[in-house]
Scaffold this active site. Structure first.
Site, PDB file in Angstrom:
ATOM      1  N   CYS A 169     -18.076 -25.514 -11.819  1.00 54.34           N
ATOM      2  CA  CYS A 169     -17.423 -24.273 -11.383  1.00 54.34           C
ATOM      3  C   CYS A 169     -15.932 -24.245 -11.724  1.00 54.34           C
ATOM      4  O   CYS A 169     -15.290 -23.209 -11.525  1.00 54.34           O
ATOM      5  CB  CYS A 169     -17.580 -24.078  -9.883  1.00 54.34           C
ATOM      6  SG  CYS A 169     -19.238 -23.663  -9.358  1.00 54.34           S
ATOM      7  N   VAL A 213     -10.850 -31.505 -15.728  1.00 53.99           N
ATOM      8  CA  VAL A 213     -12.137 -31.501 -16.436  1.00 53.99           C
ATOM      9  C   VAL A 213     -11.980 -31.584 -17.960  1.00 53.99           C
ATOM     10  O   VAL A 213     -12.927 -31.920 -18.667  1.00 53.99           O
ATOM     11  CB  VAL A 213     -13.013 -30.269 -16.081  1.00 53.99           C
ATOM     12  CG1 VAL A 213     -13.444 -30.316 -14.625  1.00 53.99           C
ATOM     13  CG2 VAL A 213     -12.322 -28.959 -16.434  1.00 53.99           C
ATOM     14  N   LEU A 253     -16.247 -20.231  -5.796  1.00 55.78           N
ATOM     15  CA  LEU A 253     -17.685 -20.448  -5.967  1.00 55.78           C
ATOM     16  C   LEU A 253     -18.047 -21.921  -5.806  1.00 55.78           C
ATOM     17  O   LEU A 253     -19.095 -22.255  -5.232  1.00 55.78           O
ATOM     18  CB  LEU A 253     -18.135 -19.939  -7.343  1.00 55.78           C
ATOM     19  CG  LEU A 253     -17.828 -18.469  -7.671  1.00 55.78           C
ATOM     20  CD1 LEU A 253     -18.424 -18.081  -9.021  1.00 55.78           C
ATOM     21  CD2 LEU A 253     -18.352 -17.541  -6.578  1.00 55.78           C
ATOM     22  N   TYR A 287     -11.436 -15.310 -22.313  1.00 59.56           N
ATOM     23  CA  TYR A 287     -12.354 -15.602 -21.207  1.00 59.56           C
ATOM     24  C   TYR A 287     -13.800 -15.359 -21.631  1.00 59.56           C
ATOM     25  O   TYR A 287     -14.685 -16.203 -21.413  1.00 59.56           O
ATOM     26  CB  TYR A 287     -11.983 -14.718 -20.011  1.00 59.56           C
ATOM     27  CG  TYR A 287     -12.771 -14.988 -18.761  1.00 59.56           C
ATOM     28  CD1 TYR A 287     -12.567 -16.156 -18.022  1.00 59.56           C
ATOM     29  CD2 TYR A 287     -13.724 -14.075 -18.301  1.00 59.56           C
ATOM     30  CE1 TYR A 287     -13.294 -16.402 -16.858  1.00 59.56           C
ATOM     31  CE2 TYR A 287     -14.450 -14.321 -17.150  1.00 59.56           C
ATOM     32  CZ  TYR A 287     -14.227 -15.482 -16.433  1.00 59.56           C
ATOM     33  OH  TYR A 287     -14.950 -15.731 -15.290  1.00 59.56           O
TER      34      TYR A 287
HETATM   35  N1  LIG Z   1     -14.968 -14.983  -9.011  1.00 56.69           N
HETATM   36  C1  LIG Z   1     -15.676 -14.274  -9.853  1.00 56.69           C
HETATM   37  O1  LIG Z   1     -15.857 -13.078  -9.698  1.00 56.69           O
HETATM   38  C2  LIG Z   1     -16.291 -14.941 -11.060  1.00 56.69           C
HETATM   39  C3  LIG Z   1     -17.124 -14.163 -11.875  1.00 56.69           C
HETATM   40  C4  LIG Z   1     -17.719 -14.739 -12.972  1.00 56.69           C
HETATM   41  C5  LIG Z   1     -17.483 -16.069 -13.254  1.00 56.69           C
HETATM   42  N2  LIG Z   1     -16.669 -16.788 -12.462  1.00 56.69           N
HETATM   43  C6  LIG Z   1     -16.448 -18.187 -12.838  1.00 56.69           C
HETATM   44  O2  LIG Z   1     -16.750 -19.015 -11.751  1.00 56.69           O
HETATM   45  C7  LIG Z   1     -15.966 -20.200 -11.804  1.00 56.69           C
HETATM   46  C8  LIG Z   1     -15.266 -20.369 -10.466  1.00 56.69           C
HETATM   47  O3  LIG Z   1     -14.421 -19.252 -10.272  1.00 56.69           O
HETATM   48  P1  LIG Z   1     -13.757 -18.938  -8.857  1.00 56.69           P
HETATM   49  O4  LIG Z   1     -13.682 -17.475  -8.735  1.00 56.69           O
HETATM   50  O5  LIG Z   1     -14.411 -19.751  -7.806  1.00 56.69           O
HETATM   51  O6  LIG Z   1     -12.262 -19.459  -9.136  1.00 56.69           O
HETATM   52  P2  LIG Z   1     -11.221 -20.237  -8.207  1.00 56.69           P
HETATM   53  O7  LIG Z   1      -9.903 -20.050  -8.867  1.00 56.69           O
HETATM   54  O8  LIG Z   1     -11.377 -19.837  -6.786  1.00 56.69           O
HETATM   55  O9  LIG Z   1     -11.682 -21.762  -8.342  1.00 56.69           O
HETATM   56  C9  LIG Z   1     -11.556 -22.450  -9.551  1.00 56.69           C
HETATM   57  C10 LIG Z   1     -11.313 -23.913  -9.245  1.00 56.69           C
HETATM   58  O10 LIG Z   1     -11.266 -24.619 -10.492  1.00 56.69           O
HETATM   59  C11 LIG Z   1     -10.241 -25.581 -10.418  1.00 56.69           C
HETATM   60  N3  LIG Z   1      -9.779 -25.912 -11.759  1.00 56.69           N
HETATM   61  C12 LIG Z   1      -9.189 -25.096 -12.676  1.00 56.69           C
HETATM   62  N4  LIG Z   1      -8.887 -25.782 -13.791  1.00 56.69           N
HETATM   63  C13 LIG Z   1      -9.305 -27.052 -13.596  1.00 56.69           C
HETATM   64  C14 LIG Z   1      -9.283 -28.244 -14.386  1.00 56.69           C
HETATM   65  N5  LIG Z   1      -8.745 -28.237 -15.620  1.00 56.69           N
HETATM   66  N6  LIG Z   1      -9.813 -29.365 -13.875  1.00 56.69           N
HETATM   67  C15 LIG Z   1     -10.349 -29.379 -12.629  1.00 56.69           C
HETATM   68  N7  LIG Z   1     -10.383 -28.299 -11.827  1.00 56.69           N
HETATM   69  C16 LIG Z   1      -9.868 -27.148 -12.307  1.00 56.69           C
HETATM   70  C17 LIG Z   1      -9.150 -24.905  -9.583  1.00 56.69           C
HETATM   71  O11 LIG Z   1      -8.247 -25.858  -9.029  1.00 56.69           O
HETATM   72  C18 LIG Z   1      -9.973 -24.179  -8.526  1.00 56.69           C
HETATM   73  O12 LIG Z   1     -10.196 -25.002  -7.395  1.00 56.69           O
HETATM   74  C19 LIG Z   1     -15.011 -20.016 -12.988  1.00 56.69           C
HETATM   75  O13 LIG Z   1     -15.565 -20.644 -14.124  1.00 56.69           O
HETATM   76  C20 LIG Z   1     -15.016 -18.515 -13.185  1.00 56.69           C
HETATM   77  O14 LIG Z   1     -14.718 -18.172 -14.519  1.00 56.69           O
HETATM   78  C21 LIG Z   1     -16.057 -16.265 -11.370  1.00 56.69           C
END
Ligand SMILES: NC(=O)c1ccc[n+]([C@@H]2O[C@H](COP(=O)([O-])OP(=O)(O)OC[C@H]3O[C@@H](n4cnc5c(N)ncnc54)[C@H](O)[C@@H]3O)[C@@H](O)[C@H]2O)c1
Length: 251
Positions: free
Chosen positions: A84, A58, A17, A159
Site C-alpha cells: 500500500c 520501499v 488503506l 501516477y
Molecule cells: N486514497 C485513495 O483514494 C486511493 C485510490 C487509489 C489508489 N490508492 C493507492 O493506495 C495506496 C495507499 O494510498 P493512501 O490513500 O492510503 O495514502 P496515504 O498517504 O494515506 O498512505 C501512504 C503510506 O505510504 C507510505 N510511503 C510513501 N512512500 C513510501 C516509501 N518510499 N517507503 C515506505 N513507505 C512509503 C507513507 O508514509 C504513508 O504511510 C497508494 O498506492 C495509492 O496510490 C489510493
C-alpha cells in the site's frame, strides 16, 4: 488460507488503506508487520494492534531486505504481502511552469511501481520457504493499483503510468510464482477517504463523492482492508485486478 493464521507484511501501513488493512488483519487474528518510512505513525499503529514495525523505504533494496528479515524474525514466516505504500501527485505533461519535471515522474514510478515490485520479489523468496498448505498454497501478494490505471485524469500522467505498471505486472508475476504456490493479485481502488484525499478542499471531496454512482460516497479504507482479507482467504483468485469503486468510471 485463513486470515487468523496469516503473517502479513503491509507496506504503507502507517496511514490510509495500509493502516486500515493492518487494523482489519490484526482484528481477525493475523500477525502483522508494518513497513513504512513514517516511523512515528508506523510504530503507533503497530503498537495499537499488537503488531510489529520496520522503518522502510520501499525503493531501497537493503532497507526492504532488512525489514523482511525483521518481519520473518518477529512472525516466524510471511504468508501475505500487501503493498500500500505509495504517493500521488498532480502535474500536467506541460503546465504553467513548463514541462513535467522528469524527477517527479521518475519518483512516482519508483515508489508506486518499482517499490511494490521490490517488496514483492524479496517477500516472495521468504514465502516460497513456507510449508505448503494441502492445496500447495504458500502465500499471496496484493498490490495496490488505482482506477487511474484505466481512467487517468489530467495531471496524472506519472501516477496513472505507475498504476498501469502495477496492473501490467500482476499476471506475469502470478505466472512466475505459480510453481511456488504464491498468488499475485491487485486491487484498483476508486476514491477513498484517506489522508491522501483529506488534503483536498471540502467542496472537491463532495464533488468526487457525488460522482460515485452507488453508493454515492467516498470509499471507507476499512472496505479496502476487508477486500484484501477476502483475497487472502479466497485461494482461487489469482492474476487479476479487482476494482473497488462503487461503479465510478472517471471521464
Ligand atoms: N486514497 C485513495 O483514494 C486511493 C485510490 C487509489 C489508489 N490508492 C493507492 O493506495 C495506496 C495507499 O494510498 P493512501 O490513500 O492510503 O495514502 P496515504 O498517504 O494515506 O498512505 C501512504 C503510506 O505510504 C507510505 N510511503 C510513501 N512512500 C513510501 C516509501 N518510499 N517507503 C515506505 N513507505 C512509503 C507513507 O508514509 C504513508 O504511510 C497508494 O498506492 C495509492 O496510490 C489510493
Amino acid at each position: 488460507m485463513h486470515l487468523s493464521a496469516t503473517a502479513a507484511l503491509i507496506t504503507g501501513g502507517a496511514s490510509g488503506l495500509g493502516e486500515a488493512t493492518a487494523r482489519h488483519f490484526a482484528a481477525q487474528g493475523a500477525q502483522v508487520t508494518i513497513l513504512d518510512r513514517d516511523a512515528d505513525r508506523g510504530l503507533l499503529v503497530a503498537n495499537e494492534i499488537g503488531g510489529h514495525f520496520a522503518q522502510t523505504d520501499v525503493t531501497d533494496e537493503s532497507s526492504v531486505a532488512a525489514a523482511i528479515a525483521t518481519a520473518t524474525d518477529k512472525m516466524g514466516k510471511i504468508t501475505a504481502t500487501v503493498n500500500c505504500a505509495g504517493i500521488a501527485n498532480g502535474i500536467k505533461t506541460v503546465g504553467k511552469d513548463g514541462p513535467h519535471p522528469l524527477d517527479a515522474f521518475q519518483r512516482t514510478i519508483d515508489i508506486n511501481l518499482v517499490g511494490s515490485f521490490n517488496v514483492s520479489r524479496l517477500a516472495a523468496v521468504e514465502m516460497a520457504k513456507n510449508d505448503p498448505e494441502p492445496d500447495g498454497a504458500r502465500g499471496v501478494i496484493i498490490n495496490t493499483a488505482s482506477i487511474a490505471a484505466f481512467d487517468g485524469q489530467k495531471g496524472q500522467a506519472a501516477y496513472a503510468a505507475s498504476k498501469g505498471g502495477v496492473v501490467g505486472m500482476t499476471l506475469p508475476m502470478a505466472r512466475d510464482l505459480a510453481s511456488t504456490g504464491i498468488r499475485v493479485m491487485a486491487i484498483a481502488p476508486g476514491i477513498f477517504m484517506t489522508p491522501m484525499l483529506a488534503g483536498l478542499p471540502e467542496d472537491v471531496q463532495q464533488q468526487l463523492a457525488a460522482d460515485v454512482p452507488n453508493p454515492a460516497r467516498l470509499g471507507d479504507p476499512h472496505e479496502y482492508g476487508r477486500l484484501a482479507g477476502f483475497i487472502v482467504e479466497m485461494g482461487y483468485l489469482n492474476g487479476e485486478v479487482i476494482r473497488i469503486d462503487g461503479a465510478l468510471r472517471m471521464r
